[in-house]
Design an enzyme around this catalytic site. Structure first.
Site, PDB file in Angstrom:
ATOM      1  N   ASN A 126      -4.776  -2.831  15.959  1.00 28.57           N
ATOM      2  CA  ASN A 126      -3.429  -3.244  15.569  1.00 28.57           C
ATOM      3  C   ASN A 126      -2.614  -3.443  16.844  1.00 28.57           C
ATOM      4  OD1 ASN A 126      -0.623  -3.126  14.667  1.00 28.57           O
ATOM      5  ND2 ASN A 126      -1.427  -2.406  12.720  1.00 28.57           N
ATOM      6  N   PHE A 127      -1.961  -4.599  16.974  1.00 23.92           N
ATOM      7  CA  PHE A 127      -1.209  -4.894  18.195  1.00 23.92           C
ATOM      8  C   PHE A 127       0.288  -4.641  18.064  1.00 23.92           C
ATOM      9  CE2 PHE A 127      -5.154  -6.889  19.281  1.00 23.92           C
ATOM     10  CZ  PHE A 127      -5.262  -6.597  20.632  1.00 23.92           C
ATOM     11  N   THR A 132      -9.818  -8.710  16.415  1.00 24.55           N
ATOM     12  CA  THR A 132     -10.744  -8.601  15.288  1.00 24.55           C
ATOM     13  C   THR A 132     -11.176  -7.149  15.116  1.00 24.55           C
ATOM     14  OG1 THR A 132     -11.568 -10.813  15.762  1.00 24.55           O
ATOM     15  CG2 THR A 132     -12.921  -9.449  14.333  1.00 24.55           C
ATOM     16  N   HIS A 174      -3.018  -3.409   2.486  1.00 28.81           N
ATOM     17  CA  HIS A 174      -3.079  -4.708   3.144  1.00 28.81           C
ATOM     18  C   HIS A 174      -3.208  -5.815   2.108  1.00 28.81           C
ATOM     19  CE1 HIS A 174      -4.015  -2.340   6.768  1.00 28.81           C
ATOM     20  NE2 HIS A 174      -3.610  -3.400   7.443  1.00 28.81           N
ATOM     21  N   HIS A 175      -3.065  -7.047   2.575  1.00 31.58           N
ATOM     22  CA  HIS A 175      -3.180  -8.213   1.704  1.00 31.58           C
ATOM     23  C   HIS A 175      -4.573  -8.290   1.082  1.00 31.58           C
ATOM     24  CE1 HIS A 175      -5.463 -10.314   4.873  1.00 31.58           C
ATOM     25  NE2 HIS A 175      -4.628  -9.722   5.709  1.00 31.58           N
ATOM     26  N   GLY A 230      -9.079  -1.142  10.367  1.00 31.76           N
ATOM     27  CA  GLY A 230      -9.303  -0.570  11.682  1.00 31.76           C
ATOM     28  C   GLY A 230      -8.175   0.341  12.111  1.00 31.76           C
ATOM     29  N   THR A 231      -6.945  -0.025  11.745  1.00 35.66           N
ATOM     30  CA  THR A 231      -5.791   0.808  12.080  1.00 35.66           C
ATOM     31  C   THR A 231      -5.860   2.143  11.365  1.00 35.66           C
ATOM     32  OG1 THR A 231      -4.450  -1.173  12.373  1.00 35.66           O
ATOM     33  CG2 THR A 231      -3.271   0.909  12.101  1.00 35.66           C
ATOM     34  N   LYS A 250      -7.894  -9.283   3.029  1.00 36.18           N
ATOM     35  CA  LYS A 250      -8.463  -8.482   4.122  1.00 36.18           C
ATOM     36  C   LYS A 250      -9.810  -7.924   3.694  1.00 36.18           C
ATOM     37  CE  LYS A 250      -7.391  -4.857   7.471  1.00 36.18           C
ATOM     38  NZ  LYS A 250      -7.729  -5.725   8.606  1.00 36.18           N
TER      39      LYS A 250
END
Length: 236
Positions: A103-104, A77, A136-137, A146-147, A140
């Site tokens: 971001n993972f 999150t 982003h979509h 955050g990225t 969001k």
């Protein structure tokens, strides 16, 4: 080798992507906890680790609940980082672990290093100015992402110059981040484009596996730097 018991906190888009991919990556989902459900040792179902993708207003409370239950947690999150110092202190006090990241994607973690080096090099050349565009979509909520914020801070630290951010929210785009170095007669672009939400699930599951047995607070850069994460485990 037995499957790793995993708790999913938040069953939105990312929760569903994680639930779909987890069995193929050696996990058994033993708990699926919605936004409004309490997090306790019992509701975690004996999970060895939890992955949290919920909403900014509840993320910190989820971290504290997992710390109280002695369960390490991977937090995806964003938009709650004003509470991160408090959450970090509680995780350390409880003797458990947390890995948080905006971001993972493993590609984004490496991209962050590329951005740092590029920002440093271009800052030394007269005439170049940098800015960041993130897309982003439309659903969001946080903008900039955050990225984007993390990449901008990386660039600013390397260059000593501000990094303006333009945020675009449209359609169903998983996430695109573009760094532009602009001069009067030329332009250089660095782009990371996520083509499928599963890239974030893949990285979060790798982070969850890596986090088990550790104590403290970590980021994806710690995961990349760890001797046991390259070249074969757990990122490959």
């Amino acid at each position: 080798m037995s499957a790793i018991p995993l708790a999913l906190i938040g069953m939105g888009r990312m929760g569903r992507a994680l639930a779909e991919l987890a069995p193929d990556r050696g996990f058994e989902v033993v708990a699926r906890i919605g936004h409004t459900q309490p997090i306790t040792r019992e509701s975690l179902g004996g999970a060895a680790v939890a992955i949290e993708f919920t909403a900014p207003g509840v993320a910190a409370a989820n971290v504290l609940a997992c710390a109280a239950a002695g369960c390490p947690i991977v937090v995806g999150t964003t938009g709650w980082y004003d509470k991160l110092p408090m959450a970090r202190a509680e995780v350390v006090r409880a003797g458990t672990a947390m890995l948080h990241a905006p971001n993972f994607s493993v590609g984004v973690a490496i991209f962050d290093r590329v951005v740092a080096e590029a920002a440093r090099l271009f800052a030394a050349v007269p005439g170049f100015e940098a800015h960041l565009i993130e897309t982003h979509h439309s659903a969001k909520k946080d903008a900039p992402s955050g990225t984007a914020g993390s990449l901008a801070r990386t660039a600013e630290a390397a260059s000593g110059k501000p990094m303006p951010i333009t945020s675009v929210r449209v359609g169903s785009v998983p996430g695109t981040h573009e760094i532009v170095f602009d001069a009067p007669f030329e332009q250089v672009r660095l782009v990371h484009e996520a083509r499928d939400r599963r890239v974030f699930a893949e990285g979060a599951l790798a982070a969850a596996r890596w986090l088990i047995g550790r104590r403290g607070v970590f980021t994806m850069q710690d995961l990349l730097a760890a001797p046991d994460s390259t070249p074969n485990s757990p990122l490959r």
